[in-house]
Motif scaffolding. Sequence first.
Motif, PDB file in Angstrom:
ATOM      1  N   HIS A 145       9.258  -7.241   4.298  1.00 36.86           N
ATOM      2  CA  HIS A 145       8.032  -6.501   4.591  1.00 36.86           C
ATOM      3  C   HIS A 145       7.807  -5.265   3.738  1.00 36.86           C
ATOM      4  CE1 HIS A 145       5.764  -3.344   6.861  1.00 36.86           C
ATOM      5  NE2 HIS A 145       4.910  -4.348   7.017  1.00 36.86           N
ATOM      6  N   PHE A 146       8.828  -4.426   3.516  1.00 34.94           N
ATOM      7  CA  PHE A 146       8.597  -3.050   3.082  1.00 34.94           C
ATOM      8  C   PHE A 146       7.865  -2.928   1.752  1.00 34.94           C
ATOM      9  CE2 PHE A 146       9.946   0.904   0.951  1.00 34.94           C
ATOM     10  CZ  PHE A 146       9.437   1.825   1.850  1.00 34.94           C
ATOM     11  N   ARG A 147       8.336  -3.593   0.715  1.00 36.78           N
ATOM     12  CA  ARG A 147       7.787  -3.329  -0.624  1.00 36.78           C
ATOM     13  C   ARG A 147       6.325  -3.748  -0.744  1.00 36.78           C
ATOM     14  NH1 ARG A 147      11.035  -5.639  -5.384  1.00 36.78           N
ATOM     15  NH2 ARG A 147       9.441  -4.525  -6.552  1.00 36.78           N
ATOM     16  N   GLY A 148       5.969  -4.856  -0.119  1.00 40.01           N
ATOM     17  CA  GLY A 148       4.588  -5.317  -0.230  1.00 40.01           C
ATOM     18  C   GLY A 148       3.717  -4.927   0.940  1.00 40.01           C
ATOM     19  N   GLY A 149       4.335  -4.721   2.116  1.00 36.51           N
ATOM     20  CA  GLY A 149       3.568  -4.374   3.298  1.00 36.51           C
ATOM     21  C   GLY A 149       2.574  -5.456   3.691  1.00 36.51           C
ATOM     22  N   ARG A 150       1.528  -5.028   4.343  1.00 33.07           N
ATOM     23  CA  ARG A 150       0.498  -5.955   4.819  1.00 33.07           C
ATOM     24  C   ARG A 150      -0.074  -6.798   3.680  1.00 33.07           C
ATOM     25  NH1 ARG A 150      -1.967  -9.018   8.652  1.00 33.07           N
ATOM     26  NH2 ARG A 150      -1.369 -10.431   6.959  1.00 33.07           N
ATOM     27  N   ALA A 205       4.622   6.903  -1.088  1.00 31.75           N
ATOM     28  CA  ALA A 205       4.058   5.607  -1.482  1.00 31.75           C
ATOM     29  C   ALA A 205       3.772   4.742  -0.263  1.00 31.75           C
ATOM     30  CB  ALA A 205       5.021   4.891  -2.432  1.00 31.75           C
ATOM     31  N   ALA A 206       4.662   4.790   0.731  1.00 32.59           N
ATOM     32  CA  ALA A 206       4.433   4.013   1.952  1.00 32.59           C
ATOM     33  C   ALA A 206       3.211   4.521   2.693  1.00 32.59           C
ATOM     34  CB  ALA A 206       5.669   4.079   2.845  1.00 32.59           C
ATOM     35  N   ALA A 207       3.033   5.836   2.718  1.00 33.64           N
ATOM     36  CA  ALA A 207       1.852   6.402   3.370  1.00 33.64           C
ATOM     37  C   ALA A 207       0.576   5.956   2.662  1.00 33.64           C
ATOM     38  CB  ALA A 207       1.950   7.927   3.383  1.00 33.64           C
ATOM     39  N   GLU A 208       0.642   5.844   1.331  1.00 32.62           N
ATOM     40  CA  GLU A 208      -0.513   5.380   0.563  1.00 32.62           C
ATOM     41  C   GLU A 208      -0.840   3.923   0.849  1.00 32.62           C
ATOM     42  OE1 GLU A 208       0.655   6.340  -3.393  1.00 32.62           O
ATOM     43  OE2 GLU A 208       0.129   8.479  -3.199  1.00 32.62           O
ATOM     44  N   ARG A 209       0.163   3.161   1.359  1.00 31.60           N
ATOM     45  CA  ARG A 209      -0.092   1.775   1.787  1.00 31.60           C
ATOM     46  C   ARG A 209      -0.533   1.727   3.250  1.00 31.60           C
ATOM     47  NH1 ARG A 209       5.028   0.989  -0.708  1.00 31.60           N
ATOM     48  NH2 ARG A 209       6.016   0.577   1.314  1.00 31.60           N
ATOM     49  N   ASN A 210      -0.836   2.896   3.776  1.00 32.00           N
ATOM     50  CA  ASN A 210      -1.309   3.038   5.161  1.00 32.00           C
ATOM     51  C   ASN A 210      -0.234   2.719   6.191  1.00 32.00           C
ATOM     52  OD1 ASN A 210      -4.034   3.773   4.432  1.00 32.00           O
ATOM     53  ND2 ASN A 210      -4.371   1.611   3.918  1.00 32.00           N
TER      54      ASN A 210
END
Length: 375
Positions: A145-150, A205-210
């Motif tokens: 999950h983490f690197r690509g997210g949703r 960066a994670a925050a930028e991926r919402n």
Amino acid sequence: MVLPTGVYRADHVGSFLRPSALLSVREKVATKQLPPSDLHALEDRCIADVVKKQLAAGLRSITDGEFRRAYFHLDFLQHFSGISIQGQTGTIRPHGFSPPVLAVTGKLGHPSTPIQVADFKFLEKHIGAAAASSKVCIPSPTMVHFRGGRASIDIKAYPDLDPFFADLAKVYQDELAALYAAGCRFVQLDDTNLAYLCDPEMRKAAAERNEDLEALPRRYAELINAAIGARPRDMKVGIHLCRGNYRSKWFASGGYEPVAEVLFKELDVDAYFLEYDDARSGDFEPLRHLPEHKVVVLGLMSSKKNTLDDKAEIIERLGQAAAKCKGGLDQLCLSHQCGFSSTAEGNELTEEEQWAKVRLEVEIAKEVWGDDISK
């Protein structure tokens, strides 16, 4: 305290430098100059040899060195249906390396043939009657999950993420059940993402991926707990938090404080393998959250350097860490911060230097805890 089955005062994360012959044959198979059967036969011989070398160096937690893998995570995860690898090469970064990205392209499913069982049985056969135990290392489910997210999860297969996380937990449950039935009693989950959530730049960066930075560590703990929650009580699980380990380069930094309470109080594992080889990992203060019934394998020694660690310094730092734990030294073990070869390329040292570092680790552990490293 009694150590969990499969954990030792002198321990290790799992991977070892691949012999040059193995790297050569792997490359020739990849370019179709040799058949895959040639690679498998050589892997068998090299694994039998690395088992002997681990035992000779004094280790009692024995792995196959991850000799059958090019990457610590991709070679395992690609066996699940619904997962594909995007691209064949990774990206070199200033302080490390980003491997090819995983994508979820359909519903997740566990293969009819378990992924690690045959490898586990081969390892067990070569440990034989030695006073040691096998360890199976697999990537944490958070790696999907983490690197690509949703954005990396097919919206048609999973319009909502709750069923995705449930299916991901289920395929891990199936694999762990198969390993248990085969006799495996210790599994280590290798997780980069809880460690990455300690790094200020990666948090940004994670925050930028919402992503919700407060909720995400807890969501990952829930995922891991669901994945391992059906295991029988005599199957123990450890988790290694990795900050990147490619050709002696690192990828993430930052102390454990942002995830410490979730990590120690909510994650239902028996042991933690934590990187603490330099200042990038912060101080030992987060260990105050460690419950009395759990242990931390402190990665104080470095698998990234070709020089031996300073014995007196390692012993001093063990004492500093013990002062933060409710149970003192009883709750601690020793290891290198990561494996010696998280990818096939390996870190920048020789096999001889690698084994010298392992022997020193065992020597230190015996000096601190006594000759029996299982207690």
